[in-house]
Design an enzyme around this catalytic site. Structure first.
Site, PDB file in Angstrom:
ATOM      1  N   VAL A  74      63.255 -21.268  19.250  1.00 25.31           N
ATOM      2  CA  VAL A  74      63.345 -21.316  17.785  1.00 25.31           C
ATOM      3  C   VAL A  74      62.576 -20.151  17.161  1.00 25.31           C
ATOM      4  CG1 VAL A  74      62.758 -22.694  15.761  1.00 25.31           C
ATOM      5  CG2 VAL A  74      63.602 -23.819  17.811  1.00 25.31           C
ATOM      6  N   THR A 118      60.065 -29.591  15.360  1.00 30.15           N
ATOM      7  CA  THR A 118      60.530 -30.941  15.031  1.00 30.15           C
ATOM      8  C   THR A 118      59.364 -31.916  15.149  1.00 30.15           C
ATOM      9  OG1 THR A 118      62.720 -30.384  15.815  1.00 30.15           O
ATOM     10  CG2 THR A 118      62.210 -32.731  15.627  1.00 30.15           C
ATOM     11  N   GLU A 151      64.841 -26.887  11.839  1.00 27.54           N
ATOM     12  CA  GLU A 151      65.882 -25.977  12.361  1.00 27.54           C
ATOM     13  C   GLU A 151      67.066 -26.775  12.890  1.00 27.54           C
ATOM     14  OE1 GLU A 151      66.629 -25.598  15.770  1.00 27.54           O
ATOM     15  OE2 GLU A 151      65.108 -26.941  16.594  1.00 27.54           O
ATOM     16  N   PHE A 152      68.246 -26.160  12.789  1.00 25.39           N
ATOM     17  CA  PHE A 152      69.478 -26.799  13.288  1.00 25.39           C
ATOM     18  C   PHE A 152      70.218 -25.834  14.218  1.00 25.39           C
ATOM     19  CE2 PHE A 152      68.422 -28.625   9.152  1.00 25.39           C
ATOM     20  CZ  PHE A 152      68.347 -29.976   9.478  1.00 25.39           C
ATOM     21  N   PHE A 196      81.479 -32.623  18.559  1.00 25.32           N
ATOM     22  CA  PHE A 196      80.616 -33.563  19.296  1.00 25.32           C
ATOM     23  C   PHE A 196      81.353 -34.831  19.714  1.00 25.32           C
ATOM     24  CE2 PHE A 196      76.342 -31.817  19.657  1.00 25.32           C
ATOM     25  CZ  PHE A 196      76.605 -30.586  19.083  1.00 25.32           C
ATOM     26  N   CYS A 215      66.143 -31.284  23.076  1.00 22.84           N
ATOM     27  CA  CYS A 215      66.151 -31.836  21.712  1.00 22.84           C
ATOM     28  C   CYS A 215      66.682 -33.262  21.627  1.00 22.84           C
ATOM     29  CB  CYS A 215      66.958 -30.935  20.799  1.00 22.84           C
ATOM     30  SG  CYS A 215      66.367 -29.242  20.829  1.00 22.84           S
ATOM     31  N   LYS A 234      64.652 -36.058  23.442  1.00 20.96           N
ATOM     32  CA  LYS A 234      63.319 -36.178  22.830  1.00 20.96           C
ATOM     33  C   LYS A 234      63.408 -36.744  21.407  1.00 20.96           C
ATOM     34  CE  LYS A 234      61.550 -32.200  21.209  1.00 20.96           C
ATOM     35  NZ  LYS A 234      61.150 -32.065  19.824  1.00 20.96           N
ATOM     36  N   ARG A 263      65.970 -28.178  30.874  1.00 18.50           N
ATOM     37  CA  ARG A 263      65.195 -29.351  30.446  1.00 18.50           C
ATOM     38  C   ARG A 263      66.135 -30.540  30.216  1.00 18.50           C
ATOM     39  NH1 ARG A 263      61.692 -26.751  25.707  1.00 18.50           N
ATOM     40  NH2 ARG A 263      63.542 -25.433  25.630  1.00 18.50           N
TER      41      ARG A 263
HETATM   42  C1  UGA Z   1      70.790 -29.639  19.293  1.00 18.21           C
HETATM   43  C2  UGA Z   1      71.476 -29.691  17.925  1.00 18.21           C
HETATM   44  O1  UGA Z   1      72.890 -29.527  18.086  1.00 18.21           O
HETATM   45  C3  UGA Z   1      70.921 -28.614  16.997  1.00 18.21           C
HETATM   46  O2  UGA Z   1      71.496 -28.742  15.707  1.00 18.21           O
HETATM   47  C4  UGA Z   1      69.405 -28.791  16.905  1.00 18.21           C
HETATM   48  O3  UGA Z   1      68.823 -27.784  16.104  1.00 18.21           O
HETATM   49  C5  UGA Z   1      68.806 -28.716  18.284  1.00 18.21           C
HETATM   50  O4  UGA Z   1      69.376 -29.743  19.112  1.00 18.21           O
HETATM   51  C6  UGA Z   1      67.315 -28.909  18.147  1.00 18.21           C
HETATM   52  O5  UGA Z   1      66.896 -29.973  17.712  1.00 18.21           O
HETATM   53  O6  UGA Z   1      66.558 -27.944  18.370  1.00 18.21           O
HETATM   54  P1  UGA Z   1      71.072 -28.140  21.511  1.00 18.21           P
HETATM   55  O7  UGA Z   1      70.225 -29.191  22.163  1.00 18.21           O
HETATM   56  O8  UGA Z   1      70.691 -26.721  21.682  1.00 18.21           O
HETATM   57  O9  UGA Z   1      71.127 -28.398  19.908  1.00 18.21           O
HETATM   58  O10 UGA Z   1      72.549 -28.275  22.075  1.00 18.21           O
HETATM   59  P2  UGA Z   1      73.882 -29.067  21.669  1.00 18.21           P
HETATM   60  O11 UGA Z   1      74.990 -28.101  21.577  1.00 18.21           O
HETATM   61  O12 UGA Z   1      73.681 -29.948  20.517  1.00 18.21           O
HETATM   62  O13 UGA Z   1      74.147 -29.960  22.980  1.00 18.21           O
HETATM   63  C7  UGA Z   1      73.248 -30.978  23.378  1.00 18.21           C
HETATM   64  C8  UGA Z   1      73.800 -31.735  24.571  1.00 18.21           C
HETATM   65  O14 UGA Z   1      74.920 -32.524  24.193  1.00 18.21           O
HETATM   66  C9  UGA Z   1      74.292 -30.835  25.723  1.00 18.21           C
HETATM   67  O15 UGA Z   1      73.872 -31.397  26.944  1.00 18.21           O
HETATM   68  C10 UGA Z   1      75.799 -30.893  25.600  1.00 18.21           C
HETATM   69  O16 UGA Z   1      76.457 -30.689  26.834  1.00 18.21           O
HETATM   70  C11 UGA Z   1      76.009 -32.310  25.086  1.00 18.21           C
HETATM   71  N1  UGA Z   1      77.266 -32.506  24.343  1.00 18.21           N
HETATM   72  C12 UGA Z   1      77.472 -31.854  23.173  1.00 18.21           C
HETATM   73  C13 UGA Z   1      78.227 -33.374  24.825  1.00 18.21           C
HETATM   74  O17 UGA Z   1      78.050 -33.999  25.892  1.00 18.21           O
HETATM   75  N2  UGA Z   1      79.372 -33.569  24.104  1.00 18.21           N
HETATM   76  C14 UGA Z   1      79.603 -32.932  22.933  1.00 18.21           C
HETATM   77  O18 UGA Z   1      80.673 -33.165  22.334  1.00 18.21           O
HETATM   78  C15 UGA Z   1      78.632 -32.058  22.456  1.00 18.21           C
END
Ligand code: UGA
Length: 429
Positions: free
Chosen positions: A15, A121, A148-149, A249, A260, A263, A327
């Site tokens: 971040v 966060t 942050e997002f 999603f 993220c 946690k 992680r």
């Molecule tokens: C997530 C959020 O999407 C961000 O908006 C947020 O800022 C971030 O956490 C954070 O709190 O810092 P991130 O963890 O980087 O982002 O990745 P994502 O793309 O959200 O994926 C998270 C997990 O969900 C991955 O393991 C991914 O494979 C899984 N996932 C995602 C699915 O199994 N199915 C989906 O349709 C989407």
């Protein structure tokens, strides 16, 4: 035109470094501080501490405007606005560990009117607690919440094209500080949500918990689809067209991971529990996610019988593609479970090889997908790296001892796989 406001960034993890590089690209002078001297050394020598698309180019292009240091004084002297981007890992109780945030607060000086902008966060209520601490210590520091997002793997794009920016400031002395933070994001031309600190903190936790809920929901639908002969991808496509639901999603798979979602879902559940409220839905979201990672083992047993002595290739180890972050990756649970069943794990990831060597004890970490697939009794696609779509299927069916693919991310063309003489099984299809 007046010079742009210099910005301090405390903590240069994902971040922090993305925030620093993007604000530098918008023309600000950036002063970064991290307590990890090795990381600062790497950055000073132009190297990246982790894999993130577009970030190396952005840091390089703006290198004259980004300064790195381990000394907080450098940042305090040069800037008034300080973005706090330190990590807040979970404790054994599921609460967030705020020791790094506390350390930053302790280091702030009394003399200058700094603004502390919280990007880390944190549990709802942290802002108020920090404001109280600052006031008790007589420190004239304003507090602004700016969650942050950013998604790992597309963090630079997410920063530059946000769906919204959330800025929380409490009424009174904070108004000017929150205005100044809002002004920094003006060039992005996005919606800026102005609210109080507690609501900003809750927007962050609730957003992540909702997205995790969406994933666990579609994973359960996938499991039911397997029972009743429907295809979850058709189902998700049909559902997602309803604007109230939305298409993102809704990719079924072997569960969410990363630093993220696991946690933050647990932190929100814990936060509710600490306040006397039992957040029942989140218990299920977490449980479904845990079970989803383990369902692959059942699928393998269905085809192979016992897994004792079987060679299982894991393709993709990072928690998602385009990152080397492992992680809470599903691969960790899966590899340990397979080893627990007596199987040999041979694994490959395009960028997470170094992390995998450290984390996957007893597994063979391979240099290529084909090496991992050699003599394997089955392959599991764990992370949907685009290059796995290009696997040479004919060659693959010959190199595997038993051509069987469990597609944990529903990414392959199942007809093409089957045409190559490979047994295919996806999730919910
Ligand atoms: C997530 C959020 O999407 C961000 O908006 C947020 O800022 C971030 O956490 C954070 O709190 O810092 P991130 O963890 O980087 O982002 O990745 P994502 O793309 O959200 O994926 C998270 C997990 O969900 C991955 O393991 C991914 O494979 C899984 N996932 C995602 C699915 O199994 N199915 C989906 O349709 C989407």
């Amino acid at each position: 035109m007046p010079d742009k406001e210099p910005i301090g960034v405390i903590g240069v993890g994902w971040v922090g470094l993305v925030t620093a590089a993007c604000f530098a690209d918008l023309g600000h002078e950036i002063f970064c501080r991290d307590i990890d001297a090795a990381k600062i050394g790497l950055l000073e020598s132009g190297q990246m501490p982790f894999h993130e698309p577009d970030l190396p180019e952005l840091v390089k292009r703006n290198s004259e405007r980004i300064h790195f240091s381990t000394d907080m004084r450098d940042v305090l002297e040069k800037t008034r606005i300080l973005f706090v981007c330190v990590d807040t890992p979970p404790t054994y109780s599921g609460d967030a560990n705020l020791s790094r945030v506390d350390a930053v607060v302790s280091e702030l000086e009394t003399e200058r009117g700094h603004s502390l902008v919280m990007k880390s966060t944190v549990p709802v209520g942290t802002g108020r607690a920090v404001e109280r601490r600052l006031a008790e210590a007589g420190k004239q520091v304003a507090y602004v919440s700016n969650p942050e997002f950013l998604k790992e793997g597309s963090a630079v794009k997410d920063f530059m094209n946000p769906d919204r920016v959330v800025i929380g400031g409490d009424p009174g002395s904070q108004d000017g500080a929150a205005d100044a933070v809002a002004a920094l994001y003006k060039p992005l031309g996005c919606t800026i949500v102005r609210t109080d600190v507690a609501s900003a903190e809750m927007i962050k936790l609730a957003s992540n918990a909702f997205l995790a809920t969406k994933i666990s929901f579609i994973n359960e639908i996938a499991n039911v689809c397997e029972e009743v002969g429907a295809d979850v991808q058709e189902v998700a496509g049909g559902m997602g067209l309803d604007k109230r639901i939305g298409e993102s999603f809704l990719s079924a798979g072997i569960g969410y991971g990363g630093s993220c979602f696991p946690k933050d879902v647990s932190a929100l559940k814990q936060l509710a529990g600490n306040s006397g409220y039992h957040f029942q839905l989140l218990n299920s979201v977490i449980e479904v996610n845990e079970l989803q990672k383990r369902r692959v083992v059942r699928k393998l047993k269905k085809h192979l019988g016992t897994l004792v002595g079987k060679r299982i290739a894991l393709l993709g180890l990072a928690f998602k593609p385009h990152t080397d972050d492992m992680r809470e990756a599903s691969s960790l649970v899966l590899a340990a479970r397979l080893q627990g069943e007596g199987a040999h794990v041979q694994a490959f990831d395009p960028v997470a090889e170094r992390q995998a060597q450290e984390l996957l004890a007893g597994a063979k970490i391979c240099d290529s997908a084909m090496e991992a697939l050699k003599d394997a009794d089955a392959a599991v696609i764990v992370t949907e790296w685009p290059e796995f779509k290009e696997l040479p299927l004919e060659e693959l069916s010959k190199t595997m001892k038993n051509p069987l693919i469990i597609d944990g991310r529903n990414m392959l063309d199942r007809e093409a796989v089957r045409d190559a003489g490979i047994t295919y099984e996806g999730i919910g299809r």
